[in-house]
Structures are given as structure tokens and as C-alpha cells.
Design a protein around this motif. Structure first.
Motif, mmCIF file in Angstrom:
data_model
loop_
_atom_site.group_PDB
_atom_site.id
_atom_site.type_symbol
_atom_site.label_atom_id
_atom_site.label_comp_id
_atom_site.label_asym_id
_atom_site.label_seq_id
_atom_site.Cartn_x
_atom_site.Cartn_y
_atom_site.Cartn_z
ATOM 1 N N ARG A 1 7.486 3.135 -1.641
ATOM 2 C CA ARG A 1 7.704 4.033 -0.506
ATOM 3 C C ARG A 1 9.044 4.747 -0.615
ATOM 4 N NH1 ARG A 1 7.429 1.554 5.030
ATOM 5 N NH2 ARG A 1 7.710 3.745 5.550
ATOM 6 N N ALA A 2 10.028 4.079 -1.194
ATOM 7 C CA ALA A 2 11.356 4.681 -1.301
ATOM 8 C C ALA A 2 11.446 5.712 -2.414
ATOM 9 C CB ALA A 2 12.396 3.585 -1.537
ATOM 10 N N LEU A 3 10.703 5.507 -3.484
ATOM 11 C CA LEU A 3 10.926 6.282 -4.700
ATOM 12 C C LEU A 3 9.987 7.462 -4.889
ATOM 13 C CD1 LEU A 3 11.531 3.303 -7.150
ATOM 14 C CD2 LEU A 3 13.231 4.702 -5.982
ATOM 15 N N ALA A 4 8.859 7.493 -4.178
ATOM 16 C CA ALA A 4 7.889 8.565 -4.410
ATOM 17 C C ALA A 4 7.351 9.090 -3.085
ATOM 18 C CB ALA A 4 6.739 8.061 -5.282
ATOM 19 N N PRO A 5 7.311 10.414 -2.915
ATOM 20 C CA PRO A 5 6.753 10.979 -1.676
ATOM 21 C C PRO A 5 5.240 10.927 -1.694
ATOM 22 C CG PRO A 5 7.368 12.748 -3.165
ATOM 23 C CD PRO A 5 7.815 11.469 -3.818
ATOM 24 N N PRO A 6 4.582 10.942 -0.534
ATOM 25 C CA PRO A 6 3.118 10.956 -0.492
ATOM 26 C C PRO A 6 2.554 12.111 -1.311
ATOM 27 C CG PRO A 6 4.004 10.553 1.696
ATOM 28 C CD PRO A 6 5.183 10.893 0.814
ATOM 29 N N GLY A 7 1.498 11.827 -2.034
ATOM 30 C CA GLY A 7 0.868 12.829 -2.881
ATOM 31 C C GLY A 7 1.367 12.843 -4.302
ATOM 32 N N ALA A 8 2.492 12.151 -4.577
ATOM 33 C CA ALA A 8 3.067 12.169 -5.920
ATOM 34 C C ALA A 8 2.308 11.228 -6.845
ATOM 35 C CB ALA A 8 4.544 11.774 -5.869
ATOM 36 N N ALA A 9 2.448 11.486 -8.138
ATOM 37 C CA ALA A 9 1.912 10.582 -9.148
ATOM 38 C C ALA A 9 2.889 9.436 -9.365
ATOM 39 C CB ALA A 9 1.691 11.321 -10.461
ATOM 40 N N VAL A 10 2.350 8.256 -9.624
ATOM 41 C CA VAL A 10 3.154 7.110 -10.036
ATOM 42 C C VAL A 10 2.498 6.516 -11.267
ATOM 43 C CG1 VAL A 10 1.934 5.594 -8.410
ATOM 44 C CG2 VAL A 10 4.126 4.888 -9.349
ATOM 45 N N LEU A 11 3.269 6.321 -12.319
ATOM 46 C CA LEU A 11 2.727 5.804 -13.571
ATOM 47 C C LEU A 11 2.626 4.290 -13.498
ATOM 48 C CD1 LEU A 11 4.632 7.972 -16.218
ATOM 49 C CD2 LEU A 11 2.611 8.532 -14.839
ATOM 50 N N VAL A 12 1.505 3.763 -13.960
ATOM 51 C CA VAL A 12 1.269 2.321 -13.933
ATOM 52 C C VAL A 12 0.715 1.884 -15.280
ATOM 53 C CG1 VAL A 12 0.807 2.363 -11.456
ATOM 54 C CG2 VAL A 12 -1.109 2.528 -13.054
ATOM 55 N N GLU A 13 0.946 0.636 -15.612
ATOM 56 C CA GLU A 13 0.339 0.094 -16.817
ATOM 57 C C GLU A 13 -1.170 0.003 -16.625
ATOM 58 O OE1 GLU A 13 3.730 -2.873 -18.563
ATOM 59 O OE2 GLU A 13 2.738 -3.483 -16.710
ATOM 60 N N SER A 14 -1.897 0.095 -17.727
ATOM 61 C CA SER A 14 -3.351 -0.008 -17.655
ATOM 62 C C SER A 14 -3.833 -0.990 -18.702
ATOM 63 C CB SER A 14 -3.998 1.354 -17.874
ATOM 64 O OG SER A 14 -5.398 1.260 -17.770
ATOM 65 N N ALA B 1 -3.138 -1.074 -4.877
ATOM 66 C CA ALA B 1 -3.424 -0.953 -3.450
ATOM 67 C C ALA B 1 -2.204 -0.453 -2.688
ATOM 68 C CB ALA B 1 -3.886 -2.302 -2.901
ATOM 69 N N ILE B 2 -1.019 -0.941 -3.041
ATOM 70 C CA ILE B 2 0.217 -0.470 -2.414
ATOM 71 C C ILE B 2 0.377 1.037 -2.624
ATOM 72 C CG2 ILE B 2 2.734 -0.527 -2.560
ATOM 73 C CD1 ILE B 2 2.493 -3.475 -3.346
ATOM 74 N N ALA B 3 0.195 1.469 -3.859
ATOM 75 C CA ALA B 3 0.380 2.885 -4.184
ATOM 76 C C ALA B 3 -0.580 3.763 -3.388
ATOM 77 C CB ALA B 3 0.195 3.105 -5.682
ATOM 78 N N ARG B 4 -1.829 3.376 -3.350
ATOM 79 C CA ARG B 4 -2.811 4.199 -2.645
ATOM 80 C C ARG B 4 -2.577 4.180 -1.143
ATOM 81 N NH1 ARG B 4 -7.029 1.830 -6.885
ATOM 82 N NH2 ARG B 4 -7.050 3.565 -8.371
ATOM 83 N N ALA B 5 -2.140 3.049 -0.615
ATOM 84 C CA ALA B 5 -1.847 2.979 0.816
ATOM 85 C C ALA B 5 -0.681 3.886 1.188
ATOM 86 C CB ALA B 5 -1.541 1.545 1.220
ATOM 87 N N ALA B 6 0.215 4.133 0.242
ATOM 88 C CA ALA B 6 1.352 5.019 0.479
ATOM 89 C C ALA B 6 1.014 6.474 0.180
ATOM 90 C CB ALA B 6 2.541 4.579 -0.376
ATOM 91 N N GLY B 7 -0.253 6.754 -0.157
ATOM 92 C CA GLY B 7 -0.652 8.125 -0.463
ATOM 93 C C GLY B 7 -0.234 8.578 -1.841
ATOM 94 N N LEU B 8 0.031 7.630 -2.738
ATOM 95 C CA LEU B 8 0.424 7.970 -4.101
ATOM 96 C C LEU B 8 -0.789 7.965 -5.023
ATOM 97 C CD1 LEU B 8 3.647 5.766 -4.332
ATOM 98 C CD2 LEU B 8 3.452 8.162 -3.652
ATOM 99 N N ARG B 9 -0.634 8.605 -6.159
ATOM 100 C CA ARG B 9 -1.745 8.745 -7.115
ATOM 101 C C ARG B 9 -1.410 7.978 -8.385
ATOM 102 N NH1 ARG B 9 -2.741 12.571 -10.992
ATOM 103 N NH2 ARG B 9 -0.925 13.754 -10.303
#
Length: 477
Positions: free
Chosen positions: A190-203, A211-219
Motif C-alpha cells: 500500500r505504501a509503495l504502489a498506487p492503485p492500478g500500478a503494476a507490481v512484479l512478483v515471482e512466479s 491477494a494483498i496486491a489485488r485487494a490494493a488494486g494493484l496488478r
């Protein structure tokens, strides 16, 4: 003639003509095909696409369509990069704040009585330091002021203890005490990315973080990992493709693969993130779950980060009890103030009796004895499970046996339905975690995650694998 028939007819006609062109030869232009076959440009485009999907032609934007080169018997190329590309489009779309908790619930929900728990994410009660925690809680409750309001950032002594794990360059001033690792990750994203932004994750990665990312409106955008952790070249490509400013990773005993970020990749990850003007959220969840044969552990990424790229997250919960929800956030620079502000708004503070109990626990002689016991027990359970799987379920691929953490990550054979296996396993009396929730894009294959920490011991592991064999036989019939 219907459009669908026209597409199929044209595709068949073009197939018949392909032998007129040498491999790599250019096919007639779309305009020429429209005139020759008296069909619409859309029909031509769809027919060419059908041939391309069958591997008979290749298309090059602006150049046209060409007969494909014949396939050879060489091994297939590495297509992991597609996970990044397929998820990098629609970057400007508004991302809904939807929450799918199914992947989290799969590891939190207790199975019915009599079912072997291979889906858990916490230590079995027999591995928890119950006596030491009870004694710590009793001592904490008698401390003067134990039930008063704690400092917003956490007890100074507990912050100092956490900071010591990050090396000499860190201090208590860099640390915030949080209500476990999940809360810390929520605050960080929530602190580092605004809603709608992409966040890179391991796959693949931990479903709770997705779930945290999507709940914050992140992609969430996936960056594939291999046996040596995240792949730096794909991380750089993902930053470039998305403009993301956050990468979340688990460099030590990654969940679910168990991979450890290779020494030569550590500085690369920090360099790539710094050049992208991005933060790395380091989820160091499994440091206290190293197995007896793990050897010396690498220091946290935060210890090698003077530039403040890393926001470090860790917790006492995994090594103790699901109910000892005490963790930490550590960061350097102006970002710490933003983290503090969101942390305060979300939780006010972590209850003081819980902080006092945690401080009593980690300061007691029982703490290091407990960690040694867990290290030995997890190794025994890992070896028992991996040996049983190799003997009784060789069709489930086990590419990596970790030296830390509490799970094994298995790839299902081609054609085996993941959901069907989960249902059959539960009918056979064993609960397993599905692999699909660990991917934020199309998974490359079916997987399951098996935990060896939440069971009573080796005998229950052997029984669980026997039941899983029965479930596989049912699915494979």
C-alpha cells in the motif's frame, strides 16, 4: 457462406499451396489474397492466424506472412519470458480491488478430523515451543506497564533485536514492529504502489501476497523463477515492459519452490531495481526454518543495500505459532515515514503484551534450543516425504529439494487434472494445496504443494503419501 466456413476454406486452400514456397518464403500479401479468393480482409487475417497457430507460417508485422522453417528435433526453447509479456498488456486498465482468498484459505483451513494435513502453512503443535511461549507470556504479563500503550513503532528492545538480524548497518530506528508478516506485506504494498500500478512478483509465488496486491488494486506481473531464484534478465524485461516500481521476492527458501537466490544474482537484482527506480520488498519468511543441513545462510538482501532499495519483511510466526503474530518492517530513507504512516492508520500498534511475550521468548535460552529442534525435525520430515514420493509417486516431478522451509513443490504429469486430484485426495483422506493460486497468469503446468510441517511426524507423512497414491490412481484411471 458463413464467415467461419470461409476462414476454414481459405486456410485449407493456403495449406495446399504452401509447398509452392520454400521455407522462409513470403506468401502473397493480404490484398492479393483478398482479390484472388474474393473474401474479406478479416477472413484473410483469421486464416493466416490459423496457419500461424498450427506452426505452418510465421507473421512479421509490417512485412507479411512467411512459410515456417521445418521443425527440428532439438529441445524446445525457453518460453518463460512469455509469462512477463502476456501479463504486461493493458497496463493502463483500471484494476478492480477484488479479493480471492481461496489460495490463502487452502493453507489456513484445518481439514476434517482424520485427514492428513499436507496443505498447512504452520508448524504442528508438537514442533511449536508451547512451554517456552507460555512461560514467556506469563513473564510478560507481570512486567511493569505490560498492559499499557506501547510505542507506535514497537518496543525499542524488540526493534533492536530484529535490527541485529540485518547486519551492523541497521539499527532499531530502521524497524517497525508489525502484526505478523502478512500485515507487513500489506503495509509495504500500500505504501509503495498506487492503485492500478503494476507490481512484479515471482512466479510462482505465495498466494497471500497476490491477494494483498489485488485487494490494493494493484496488478501483479509474474517474473519466472528457477532453481537459483528469480531470473535477472526477465526481471529487467518486466520492469521495462510495465514501468513497475515494486518487486516482491522471497530470496531465501522461496514459497513454493524452496529456491535460494544464487549469490551472483543477488547484486544483479538490486542493481536492476535501482536502475528502474524501484523498491524490492524482501519477504524473509523462512530464515528461522532452515534445515539442519542448510549450512551457512546468506545474509538478507537488506544487509547489502546501502541505497535503501530493499524494504525488508520478516516474522516470528512461522517458527513459533500461527497466533504469535509479531513481525517487522525495515527500511531506510524517506520511505520509512510512509510505511510508518500506513502502519499506524491500519493497526495503531501491535498489542504490548504480545510484543513483551515475543521479547521474553527470543531472549530466553529456550529460543535457540527450539530453532535447533525445528531444524533437525524439518530435515527428517523433508527426507521422509521426498523419499516416499520418489518411491510411490514417481510420476509427480520433484525438481528441487529445499534445505529450508516446510514444503515440496511438485509438477503434475501432462494430462492430470489438478482440481480432480485435489478432490480425489480429499476423498482418500489427505489434504493438499493446489498449484494454480500460486500463479498470477497462466501456469505452465499443473502443480501441487505438499507441506511436511503441519503433520505429527514421519509416520503420518508415509500414510499421507500412501493415500495420495490412491488418489492419483483414481484420477489416472
Amino acid at each position: 457462406m458463413h464467415e467461419r466456413s470461409s476462414v476454414a476454406d481459405l486456410a485449407n486452400s493456403l495449406k495446399d499451396e504452401l509447398n509452392r514456397y520454400s521455407p522462409g518464403g513470403k506468401l502473397p500479401s493480404s490484398r492479393a489474397l483478398v482479390e484472388r479468393y474474393r473474401v474479406s480482409p478479416v477472413t484473410v487475417s483469421r486464416a493466416i492466424a490459423r496457419l500461424a497457430a498450427e506452426g505452418l507460417v510465421v507473421t512479421r508485422p509490417g512485412a507479411g506472412a512467411f512459410r515456417a522453417q521445418p521443425r527440428t528435433g532439438t529441445a524446445p526453447g525457453d518460453t518463460s519470458w512469455q509469462e512477463v509479456t502476456l501479463s504486461a498488456d493493458a497496463a493502463t486498465d483500471l484494476v478492480p480491488r477484488a479479493v480471492d482468498a481461496s489460495g490463502v484459505l487452502a493453507t489456513l483451513a484445518a481439514p476434517p478430523p482424520g485427514v492428513v494435513e499436507f496443505n498447512g502453512g504452520y508448524l504442528h503443535p508438537s514442533l511449536q515451543p508451547e512451554r517456552a511461549m507460555a512461560a514467556a507470556l506469563a513473564r510478560a504479563g507481570r512486567r511493569p506497564g505490560a498492559w499499557g500503550r506501547p510505542p507506535i513503532d514497537g518496543l525499542p528492545e524488540l526493534r533492536e533485536w530484529f535490527a541485529r538480524g540485518l547486519g551492523e548497518s541497521s539499527s532499531a530506528a530502521d524497524v517497525l514492529v508489525t502484526a505478523g508478516g502478512q500485515s507487513a506485506l500489506t503495509t509495504a504494498l500500500r505504501a509503495l504502489a498506487p492503485p492500478g500500478a503494476a507490481v512484479l512478483v515471482e512466479s510462482p509465488t505465495y498466494p497471500g501476497m497476490l491477494a494483498i496486491a489485488r485487494a490494493a488494486g494493484l496488478r501483479p506481473v509474474p517474473v519466472p523463477v528457477d532453481a537459483q531464484g528469480v531470473r535477472p534478465e526477465l526481471l529487467a524485461a518486466a520492469f521495462k515492459a510495465t514501468g513497475a516500481r515494486v518487486f516482491v521476492c522471497q530470496p531465501l527458501f522461496q514459497n513454493p519452490t524452496g529456491a535460494v537466490l544464487a549469490p551472483d544474482r543477488r547484486p544483479e537484482v538490486l542493481r536492476i531495481a535501482r536502475e528502474a527506480g524501484a523498491f524490492v520488498v524482501e519477504d524473509d519468511f523462512a530464515r528461522r526454518l532452515a534445515h539442519e543441513d542448510a549450512g551457512p545462510l546468506p545474509v538478507p538482501l537488506a544487509a547489502d543495500d546501502p541505497a535503501g532499495v530493499v524494504v525488508h519483511v520478516s516474522s516470528l510466526t512461522k517458527a513459533t505459532s500461527a497466533s504469535l503474530r509479531v513481525g517487522m518492517l525495515a527500511a531506510r530513507g524517506p520511505v520509512l515515514e510512509r510505511l510508518r504512516a500506513i502502519h499506524v492508520v491500519d493497526t495503531f500498534f501491535v498489542p504490548r503484551p504480545l510484543q513483551e511475550a515475543a521479547l521474553e521468548l527470543v531472549g530466553s535460552p529456550a529460543w535457540n534450543r527450539h530453532l535447533r529442534t525445528v531444524a533437525a525435525e524439518l530435515k527428517v520430515r523433508r527426507d521422509t516425504m521426498s523419499a516416499a514420493l520418489r518411491m510411490h509417486l514417481p510420476e509427480l516431478a520433484l525438481p528441487h529439494i529445499p534445505s529450508g522451509g516446510y514444503q515440496l513443490w511438485l509438477r503434475l504429469p501432462d494430462g492430470m487434472d489438478e482440481a480432480a486430484l485435489l478432490s480425489a485426495a480429499l476423498r482418500a483422506g489427505v489434504a493438499i494445496a493446489p498449484g494454480r493460486p500460486y500463479f498470477c497468469a497462466e501456469p505452465p503446468a499443473g502443480h501441487v504443494r505438499l507441506s511436511f510441517a503441519g503433520v505429527a511426524g514421519p509416520a503420518e507423512i508415509a500414510e499421507g503419501v500412501r493415500r495420495l497414491r490412491s488418489a492419483c490412481d483414481e484420477v489416472l484411471v
